[in-house]
Design a protein around this motif. Structure first.
Motif, PDB file in Angstrom:
ATOM      1  N   ALA A   1       7.238   7.856   1.536  1.00  0.00           N
ATOM      2  CA  ALA A   1       6.063   7.585   0.705  1.00  0.00           C
ATOM      3  C   ALA A   1       5.807   6.085   0.609  1.00  0.00           C
ATOM      4  N   ASN A   2       6.855   5.306   0.403  1.00  0.00           N
ATOM      5  CA  ASN A   2       6.698   3.851   0.345  1.00  0.00           C
ATOM      6  C   ASN A   2       6.202   3.296   1.677  1.00  0.00           C
ATOM      7  N   THR A   3       6.718   3.850   2.763  1.00  0.00           N
ATOM      8  CA  THR A   3       6.299   3.394   4.092  1.00  0.00           C
ATOM      9  C   THR A   3       4.836   3.726   4.339  1.00  0.00           C
ATOM     10  N   TYR A   4       4.421   4.912   3.932  1.00  0.00           N
ATOM     11  CA  TYR A   4       3.019   5.311   4.077  1.00  0.00           C
ATOM     12  C   TYR A   4       2.120   4.357   3.303  1.00  0.00           C
ATOM     13  N   TYR A   5       2.518   4.034   2.080  1.00  0.00           N
ATOM     14  CA  TYR A   5       1.731   3.124   1.251  1.00  0.00           C
ATOM     15  C   TYR A   5       1.643   1.739   1.892  1.00  0.00           C
ATOM     16  N   ALA A   6       2.741   1.289   2.487  1.00  0.00           N
ATOM     17  CA  ALA A   6       2.810  -0.084   2.995  1.00  0.00           C
ATOM     18  C   ALA A   6       2.179  -0.252   4.369  1.00  0.00           C
ATOM     19  N   THR A   7       2.194   0.801   5.200  1.00  0.00           N
ATOM     20  CA  THR A   7       1.858   0.589   6.612  1.00  0.00           C
ATOM     21  C   THR A   7       0.638   1.351   7.117  1.00  0.00           C
ATOM     22  N   VAL A   8       0.164   2.364   6.410  1.00  0.00           N
ATOM     23  CA  VAL A   8      -0.906   3.208   6.957  1.00  0.00           C
ATOM     24  C   VAL A   8      -2.295   2.704   6.574  1.00  0.00           C
ATOM     25  N   HIS A   9      -2.437   2.143   5.391  1.00  0.00           N
ATOM     26  CA  HIS A   9      -3.733   1.809   4.807  1.00  0.00           C
ATOM     27  C   HIS A   9      -4.615   0.976   5.744  1.00  0.00           C
ATOM     28  N   PHE A  10      -4.192  -0.209   6.084  1.00  0.00           N
ATOM     29  CA  PHE A  10      -5.005  -1.093   6.917  1.00  0.00           C
ATOM     30  C   PHE A  10      -5.128  -0.600   8.358  1.00  0.00           C
ATOM     31  N   PRO A  11      -4.023  -0.245   9.048  1.00  0.00           N
ATOM     32  CA  PRO A  11      -4.155   0.211  10.436  1.00  0.00           C
ATOM     33  C   PRO A  11      -5.040   1.442  10.589  1.00  0.00           C
ATOM     34  N   ALA A  12      -4.943   2.399   9.661  1.00  0.00           N
ATOM     35  CA  ALA A  12      -5.767   3.608   9.769  1.00  0.00           C
ATOM     36  C   ALA A  12      -7.242   3.273   9.618  1.00  0.00           C
ATOM     37  N   THR A  13      -7.569   2.397   8.665  1.00  0.00           N
ATOM     38  CA  THR A  13      -8.968   2.023   8.468  1.00  0.00           C
ATOM     39  C   THR A  13      -9.499   1.265   9.674  1.00  0.00           C
ATOM     40  N   LEU A  14      -8.688   0.373  10.219  1.00  0.00           N
ATOM     41  CA  LEU A  14      -9.105  -0.385  11.398  1.00  0.00           C
ATOM     42  C   LEU A  14      -9.307   0.532  12.594  1.00  0.00           C
TER      43      LEU A  14
END
Length: 279
Positions: free
Chosen positions: A86-99
């Motif tokens: 969950a912490n990894t998802y919060y830290a790493t998915v947000h920006f790359p997925a939107t980009l």
């Protein structure tokens, strides 16, 4: 006399829209991410008000009988692996997925790309106003709730101590752009694609909601406010019309359409002839 009529050329489909200049779009999108990352710094220095507002939000959620954030966090804390994910998802998915979302739309659905970029820019700009008027400490900082900072305890964490963290304003929890952007990603891909599986994109904002609440980075109301802002932006900025699915009634090449009848050598009466037949 030849009664065949030439097919009327249809207007350009959204997919055929010319792509905006790449350099301009790169600068615009980079500016959007920069505004998101640095713009909130203008609203720092409201610590006391942020904690007061946090207590008000916590109390309001209880008055509204919203489920406790503790229940979600307790579920994540059943195992260190789950909370770490969950912490990894919060830290790493947000920006790359939107980009990745914006890049795919730019390459495959230019008209939808322009629409999505405008919506994201509008929501982000509106979200930067709230920290000035309503600074809010995240639930992981609020004492007496039983919540813990899962990022600090289990890693990875994207935040340092608030007093020394100069990369983000941790007292700008509302609205949750993590959730707002994730929901726009799902809506954008559902709107721009035709596959029957496109509704599975809703899993992204759903997982994001569980993550931001379970890691105690956001309240439920942070996501609700982000949803309301996105809804207003979508009401003003309407998506482009999607091209008809090939083979559907009325679509070019569908059986029974004038184009199909002409293609197969069957005469299509002129409108004037049809008008005369009814006299």
């Amino acid at each position: 006399m030849n009664d065949r009529t030439a097919p009327v050329p249809a207007g350009p489909a959204p997919e055929a829209t010319a792509r905006p200049p790449l350099l301009r779009e790169f600068l615009l999108v980079a500016g959007l991410f920069l505004v998101y990352k640095l713009g909130r710094q203008l609203a720092t220095g409201h610590t006391a008000a942020a904690f007061g507002d946090a207590r008000d939000v916590w109390h309001l959620e209880r008055v509204l009988h919203l489920p406790h954030e503790n229940a979600v966090q307790t579920a994540l804390l059943h195992g260190s692996t789950l909370v770490h994910l969950a912490n990894t998802y919060y830290a790493t998915v947000h920006f790359p997925a939107t980009l990745a979302f914006l890049v795919w739309l730019y390459l495959r659905r230019p008209a939808h790309y322009v629409w999505a970029r405008r919506v994201l820019a509008a929501v982000t700009a509106a979200a930067l106003v709230l920290p000035f008027t309503f600074p809010l400490a995240p639930p992981r900082m609020l004492t007496g709730t039983g919540l813990v900072d899962t990022g600090r305890l289990y890693g990875p964490s994207v935040y340092g101590p608030p007093a020394t963290d100069h990369l983000s304003n941790q007292f700008a929890a509302m609205p949750s752009l993590h959730f707002g952007w994730a929901l726009m990603l799902a809506i954008g891909l559902i709107t721009a694609t035709r596959t029957r599986w496109r509704w599975l994109w809703l899993l992204h904002p759903l997982i994001t909601l569980v993550v931001i609440v379970g890691t105690a980075n956001h309240y439920w109301l942070d996501a609700f406010v982000a949803t309301a802002m996105l809804g207003l932006a979508l009401a003003v900025l309407r998506p482009p019309h999607r091209a008809a699915t090939p083979g559907a009634p009325g679509a070019p090449g569908a059986p029974g359409t004038p184009v199909d009848l002409v293609k197969h050598g069957r005469a299509v009466p002129k409108p004037s002839a049809l008008a005369g037949a009814g006299r």
